[in-house]
Design an enzyme around this catalytic site. Structure first.
Site, PDB file in Angstrom:
ATOM      1  N   LYS A  78       1.093 -38.111   5.334  1.00 15.76           N
ATOM      2  CA  LYS A  78       2.035 -38.641   4.343  1.00 15.76           C
ATOM      3  C   LYS A  78       3.455 -38.197   4.711  1.00 15.76           C
ATOM      4  O   LYS A  78       3.649 -37.061   5.169  1.00 15.76           O
ATOM      5  CB  LYS A  78       1.624 -38.123   2.956  1.00 15.76           C
ATOM      6  N   SER A 158       1.458 -41.944  -5.666  1.00 14.12           N
ATOM      7  CA  SER A 158       2.465 -42.149  -4.657  1.00 14.12           C
ATOM      8  C   SER A 158       1.913 -42.187  -3.227  1.00 14.12           C
ATOM      9  O   SER A 158       2.608 -42.670  -2.338  1.00 14.12           O
ATOM     10  CB  SER A 158       3.502 -41.018  -4.734  1.00 14.12           C
ATOM     11  N   SER A 182      -1.366 -38.499  -7.670  1.00 16.56           N
ATOM     12  CA  SER A 182      -1.030 -39.300  -6.491  1.00 16.56           C
ATOM     13  C   SER A 182      -2.023 -39.270  -5.345  1.00 16.56           C
ATOM     14  O   SER A 182      -1.851 -40.008  -4.380  1.00 16.56           O
ATOM     15  CB  SER A 182       0.335 -38.884  -5.956  1.00 16.56           C
TER      16      SER A 182
HETATM   17  N1  GLN Z   1       2.622 -41.165 -10.872  1.00 15.17           N
HETATM   18  C1  GLN Z   1       3.030 -39.824 -11.169  1.00 15.17           C
HETATM   19  C2  GLN Z   1       4.530 -39.716 -11.152  1.00 15.17           C
HETATM   20  O1  GLN Z   1       5.177 -40.689 -10.869  1.00 15.17           O
HETATM   21  C3  GLN Z   1       2.381 -38.861 -10.234  1.00 15.17           C
HETATM   22  C4  GLN Z   1       3.043 -38.770  -8.928  1.00 15.17           C
HETATM   23  C5  GLN Z   1       2.410 -37.772  -8.029  1.00 15.17           C
HETATM   24  O2  GLN Z   1       1.319 -37.285  -8.273  1.00 15.17           O
HETATM   25  N2  GLN Z   1       3.136 -37.437  -7.001  1.00 15.17           N
HETATM   26  O3  GLN Z   1       5.072 -38.680 -11.440  1.00 15.17           O
END
Ligand code: GLN
Length: 495
Positions: A78, A158, A182
């Protein structure tokens, strides 16, 4: 052998050790799959030279009989992980051109275990999002489509590039990070497995920070065994991260017996949300039945503060983000705005940050700054911290009463179409995280396992939440669920 890119980690490892394939062959197979999949926009920086060099080194190690856990296995990383000399942008314009002088501990651990990095994977900007639509590289696209439809679907976020790449067999596995879901949400959206370990299991050193008290790295893989193998390789105690745990890392793979007889699995009533789609209800009930049939005892439990988790998360995460992102000022990293005559340092900061950060990141910085401001700190930030303690205590009470793991849906729906949520109120997007953020707030391990498809042929996943530091036990329960569910669906190739 063709289609080597379709293998999982354990299968490829076993073939390598038997001398039936080489890391170079595996790597070349993945590199050509990646080149043929630009339509998915999953890999945003390809590193074929590094990959082939590491593959050759891995083949040499294997020939010498020295094959550590991930030796020769090609994976994606990532973009949130700093990788030495390789662009590491957290999918943000503000980090354009940034090539770290150092390697994150997790990606170094993987390299030390012999893994072969194929390149960097798309994601939401600074890991803020649930659909990979906030990325400066553009959307990552899921290899899955609704039956009879050609509309592009989100791989989730994400870690959307990681999910898309693993489910489309562009790599054998990938790293993800999970601040509020995410790893687990994109895994569920794309029919793969993703585990977020206990907070402190993986070092955060060299992982671009979003919300430091919630961020954890973890593997995204084609099955539970692979998750066990890769998680073990990623974890370590790291003196460079003061929140990393000084605990021995067990052999997770050895704990996969599939025997869950007598385990107590809790079903939390507060996760039965109003308006939950029937297909999710059904999936959840079927999952509970499968675990029961495997010998577990299913018990109803209560986690009474669940309804406050999402609001608390969306105070704490932006608060920490606004503080972490203060470092992107046009001086130390990446992008700096072109200035006009008369502009001073303040204009430089303002213009750089206005150009460098996307809309969602700016929204979070503003929310975070607001909840931390002198006048509102107690009303928002401190209150959210108290709620967090209560949420953690809910889990502690349930585990103290003998529950071994908790079963919930991973997401409130199947993957949605790209663009379908962009006009909606941002809170609609935040609702994606209702089943996952509690786990980050409490610092617990959680895993998403694919267990079915919906009426349109899109994957659906269940989440298992475990006791702190008991990832081995959690993986074993997930292994039993995976075995019972027998999920084998794959996306039809259109790209
Ligand atoms: N969707 C969540 C956010 O936007 C989680 C993101 C994540 O786990 N990095 O904060």
């Amino acid at each position: 052998m063709s289609d080597l890119n379709k293998l999982g980690l354990a299968e490829a490892r076993d073939l390598l050790r038997k001398g039936e394939t080489t890391s170079v062959e595996l790597t070349e197979s993945c590199l050509s799959a990646i080149d043929a999949a630009d339509a998915l926009n999953a890999f945003v920086h390809k590193t074929p030279e590094i990959a082939l060099e590491r593959a050759k080194a891995a083949d040499a190690r294997i020939a010498e009989g020295d094959a550590p856990a991930m030796c020769g296995l090609p994976i994606g990383i990532k973009d949130l992980f700093c990788t030495k000399g390789v662009p590491s942008q957290a999918a943000s314009r503000i980090l354009e051109g940034f090539k770290p002088e150092y390697e994150s501990t997790v990606s170094q651990n993987l390299a030390d275990a012999g893994a072969v990095m194929l390149g960097k994977l798309n994601m939401d900007e600074f890991a803020m999002g649930s659909s990979n639509e906030t990325s400066a590289y553009g959307n990552a696209i899921s290899p899955w489509r609704r039956d009879g439809d050609t509309a592009d679907i989100t791989p989730g976020g994400s870690s959307g590039g990681s999910a898309s790449a693993v489910s489309a067999d562009l790599c054998l596995a990938a790293t993800g990070t999970d601040t509020g879901g995410s790893i687990r949400q994109p895994a569920a959206f794309t029919g793969i497995t993703g585990i977020k370990p206990t907070y402190g299991r993986c070092s955060r050193w060299g992982v671009v920070a979003f919300a430091s008290s919630l961020d954890q790295a973890g593997p995204m893989t084609k099955n539970v065994r692979d998750a066990a193998i890769m998680l073990e390789a990623m974890c370590s105690h790291d003196p460079k991260d003061s929140t990393s745990a000084d605990l021995a890392v067990p052999n997770f793979e050895a704990m996969l017996t599939g025997d869950i007889k007598g385990k107590k699995i809790g079903i939390p009533k507060e996760y039965r949300m109003d308006g939950m789609p029937g297909e999710i209800e059904k999936l959840w009930a079927e999952g509970a039945e499968m675990l029961k049939a495997a010998g577990a005892e299913i018990v109803d439990i209560s986690l009474p503060h669940t309804k406050y988790a999402l609001p608390a998360y969306y105070v704490i995460a932006p608060a920490e983000a606004s503080s972490n992102l203060a470092r992107y000022d046009g001086v130390r990293y990446g992008h700096r705005a072109t200035l006009e005559a008369g502009d001073g340092i303040t204009e430089m900061y303002e213009k750089t940050r206005a150009q460098g950060f996307g809309t969602e990141v700016q929204r979070r910085v503003m929310v975070g700054t607001y909840v931390l401001s002198a006048g509102f700190y107690d009303a928002y930030y401190n209150r959210a911290r108290k709620v967090r303690t209560l949420i953690k205590k809910d889990f502690e009470d349930v585990f103290a009463a003998g529950v071994d793991a908790i079963l919930t849906p991973a997401t409130p729906s199947a993957a949605f179409g790209l663009g379908e949520m962009t006009d909606a109120d941002p809170v609609q997007m935040y609702l994606n995280d209702v089943f996952t953020v509690t786990v980050n707030l409490a610092g617990l391990p959680g895993i998403a396992v694919p267990t079915g498809v919906n009426a349109q042929g899109l994957p659906l996943g269940l989440q298992l939440i475990g006791r702190p530091w008991e990832e081995g036990d959690l993986l074993n329960t997930a292994y039993a669920l995976e075995g019972a569910a027998g999920f084998v669906a794959k996306p039809g190739k259109w790209w």
